[in-house]
Scaffold this motif. Structure first.
Motif, mmCIF file in Angstrom:
data_model
loop_
_atom_site.group_PDB
_atom_site.id
_atom_site.type_symbol
_atom_site.label_atom_id
_atom_site.label_comp_id
_atom_site.label_asym_id
_atom_site.label_seq_id
_atom_site.Cartn_x
_atom_site.Cartn_y
_atom_site.Cartn_z
ATOM 1 N N GLY A 271 0.819 -1.210 0.000
ATOM 2 C CA GLY A 271 0.000 0.000 0.000
ATOM 3 C C GLY A 271 0.843 1.245 0.000
ATOM 4 O O GLY A 271 1.948 1.278 -0.563
ATOM 5 N N GLN A 272 0.333 2.282 0.672
ATOM 6 C CA GLN A 272 1.022 3.566 0.718
ATOM 7 C C GLN A 272 0.961 4.142 2.123
ATOM 8 O O GLN A 272 0.030 3.867 2.890
ATOM 9 N N GLY A 273 1.951 4.971 2.455
ATOM 10 C CA GLY A 273 1.933 5.712 3.703
ATOM 11 C C GLY A 273 2.443 4.926 4.892
ATOM 12 O O GLY A 273 2.939 3.799 4.780
ATOM 13 N N ILE A 274 2.308 5.553 6.063
ATOM 14 C CA ILE A 274 2.777 4.965 7.319
ATOM 15 C C ILE A 274 1.612 4.919 8.301
ATOM 16 O O ILE A 274 0.862 5.886 8.445
ATOM 17 N N THR A 275 1.481 3.804 8.984
ATOM 18 C CA THR A 275 0.591 3.715 10.136
ATOM 19 C C THR A 275 1.442 3.477 11.375
ATOM 20 O O THR A 275 2.577 3.005 11.281
ATOM 21 N N ILE A 276 0.876 3.804 12.519
ATOM 22 C CA ILE A 276 1.588 3.576 13.786
ATOM 23 C C ILE A 276 0.664 2.847 14.739
ATOM 24 O O ILE A 276 -0.523 3.180 14.869
ATOM 25 N N ARG A 277 1.190 1.821 15.362
ATOM 26 C CA ARG A 277 0.420 0.987 16.292
ATOM 27 C C ARG A 277 0.791 1.360 17.721
ATOM 28 O O ARG A 277 1.966 1.390 18.078
ATOM 29 N N ASP A 278 -0.221 1.664 18.529
ATOM 30 C CA ASP A 278 -0.009 1.902 19.959
ATOM 31 C C ASP A 278 -1.086 1.171 20.739
ATOM 32 O O ASP A 278 -1.827 0.348 20.170
ATOM 33 N N LYS A 279 -1.205 1.447 22.019
ATOM 34 C CA LYS A 279 -2.127 0.687 22.860
ATOM 35 C C LYS A 279 -3.590 0.910 22.509
ATOM 36 O O LYS A 279 -4.458 0.136 22.907
ATOM 37 N N THR A 280 -3.869 1.954 21.731
ATOM 38 C CA THR A 280 -5.251 2.232 21.331
ATOM 39 C C THR A 280 -5.604 1.619 19.984
ATOM 40 O O THR A 280 -6.761 1.637 19.581
ATOM 41 N N GLY A 281 -4.613 1.100 19.262
ATOM 42 C CA GLY A 281 -4.874 0.509 17.957
ATOM 43 C C GLY A 281 -3.898 1.012 16.905
ATOM 44 O O GLY A 281 -2.781 1.421 17.223
ATOM 45 N N VAL A 282 -4.345 0.997 15.653
ATOM 46 C CA VAL A 282 -3.506 1.404 14.521
ATOM 47 C C VAL A 282 -4.132 2.631 13.871
ATOM 48 O O VAL A 282 -5.336 2.661 13.615
ATOM 49 N N ARG A 283 -3.304 3.653 13.607
ATOM 50 C CA ARG A 283 -3.817 4.884 12.992
ATOM 51 C C ARG A 283 -2.785 5.411 11.995
ATOM 52 O O ARG A 283 -1.595 5.093 12.085
#
Length: 310
Positions: free
Chosen positions: A287-299
């Motif tokens: 895909g494209q772009g960056i996501t970041i995973r933390d304790k609340t989920g992925v955004r």
């Protein structure tokens, strides 16, 4: 228009020739000039008073930074530095002792890595000091590590700690030349870059070159003590994590490797470089772009690194 928009416009139709292997868009240009079993690496970089350092910075450290930035780019290609030319722009009323001390910093770092200072140029530059370095190095033929080799499923690693570089590291960093050469000799590294524009920006450089996406793990990103302390002291709302993502001038290695090699590499690293942290901070995805995973989920990760003119 920021610097990357400008670069894209200026490099749309550059002339080339048979010697050029890799041009704009990587840490160094790669050239085939008939050297037995070696390719030539070619890099230039500049530091400007008021942008990359201020007048209170120790001059020896200014010199260290000026050369160190180019050495860090050679490291990102897993190369060996050879020689430099220095262009020095000075105001009319320059302080001779200050300038000599800048050269002491350049000379000390050059000697440490066996780099010859082969000459250069001096010129007048109104109001502020400018130091431009042009550096050549070599890399085994076919072995230059580019930004363009990341593959879905790769583990993303970073050396050292990130953020807070303005507290001193940006003037004192050590180019990761030995570490990069060890990585290239012992593992199949798919893509590599040095972190100068900030993690969020330099991950994007790899993704653009590799036509891929990434997911970062927020709890795995190695945040420096300086970034944590600055986050507590500042009222700007810049968290330590945001500093690690965007401050830049960390001059650490950021690279990707097949997931099957991640654990063996990490174990071998701890034995070879026990004093230098290595962190697996995410993975390459489609895909494209960056996501970041933390304790609340992925955004989605919306922040970028540093860019001139922005």
């Amino acid at each position: 228009m920021n610097e990357f928009d400008l670069i894209a416009r200026l490099t749309r139709s550059l002339p080339t020739n048979r010697a050029l292997i890799t041009g704009c868009g990587d840490d160094c240009a790669v050239l085939a000039l008939g050297l037995p079993e070696r390719w030539l690496l070619f890099k230039s970089d500049a530091v400007v008073q008021g942008i990359h350092f201020d007048s209170s910075a120790p001059p020896e450290k200014i010199g260290h930074k000026a050369l160190g930035r180019c050495l860090s780019d050679i490291a990102a290609m897993a190369g060996t530095p050879t020689a430099v030319l220095i262009t020095l722009g000075l105001p009319q009323d320059f302080d001779l002792k200050f300038v000599e001390s800048i050269y002491e910093g350049i000379n000390a770092l050059a000697k440490r890595y066996g780099v010859a200072i082969a000459g250069g140029e001096t010129t007048t530059n109104p109001e502020r000091i400018l130091i431009s370095i042009a550096l050549i190095g070599t890399v085994p033929r076919g072995k230059a590590l580019l930004r363009s080799g990341a593959k879905p499923g790769d583990a993303i690693f970073v050396t050292g700690e990130l953020g807070g570089s303005l507290k001193g590291k940006h003037l004192e960093f050590e180019p990761r030349l030995a570490e990069a050469q060890w990585l290239a000799e012992n593992f199949s590294i798919h893509a590599m870059i040095d972190i100068s524009d900030g993690l969020a920006g330099d991950v994007r450089h790899i993704l653009k070159a590799s036509n891929s996406a990434a997911e970062l793990f927020s709890t795995a990103i190695p945040i420096s003590r300086q970034a944590r302390l600055a986050g507590r002291a500042e009222s700007s709302g810049k968290t330590p994590l945001l500093a690690a993502l965007t401050d830049g001038e960390d001059f650490e290695l950021l690279f990707t490797v097949a997931s099957r090699d991640a654990v063996p590499l990490h174990d071998a690293w701890k034995k070879k470089f026990p004093k230098l942290r290595l962190s697996c901070i995410g993975k390459i995805t489609t895909g494209q772009g960056i996501t970041i995973r933390d304790k609340t989920g992925v955004r989605p990760l919306s922040v970028h690194g540093y860019a001139h003119f922005s």
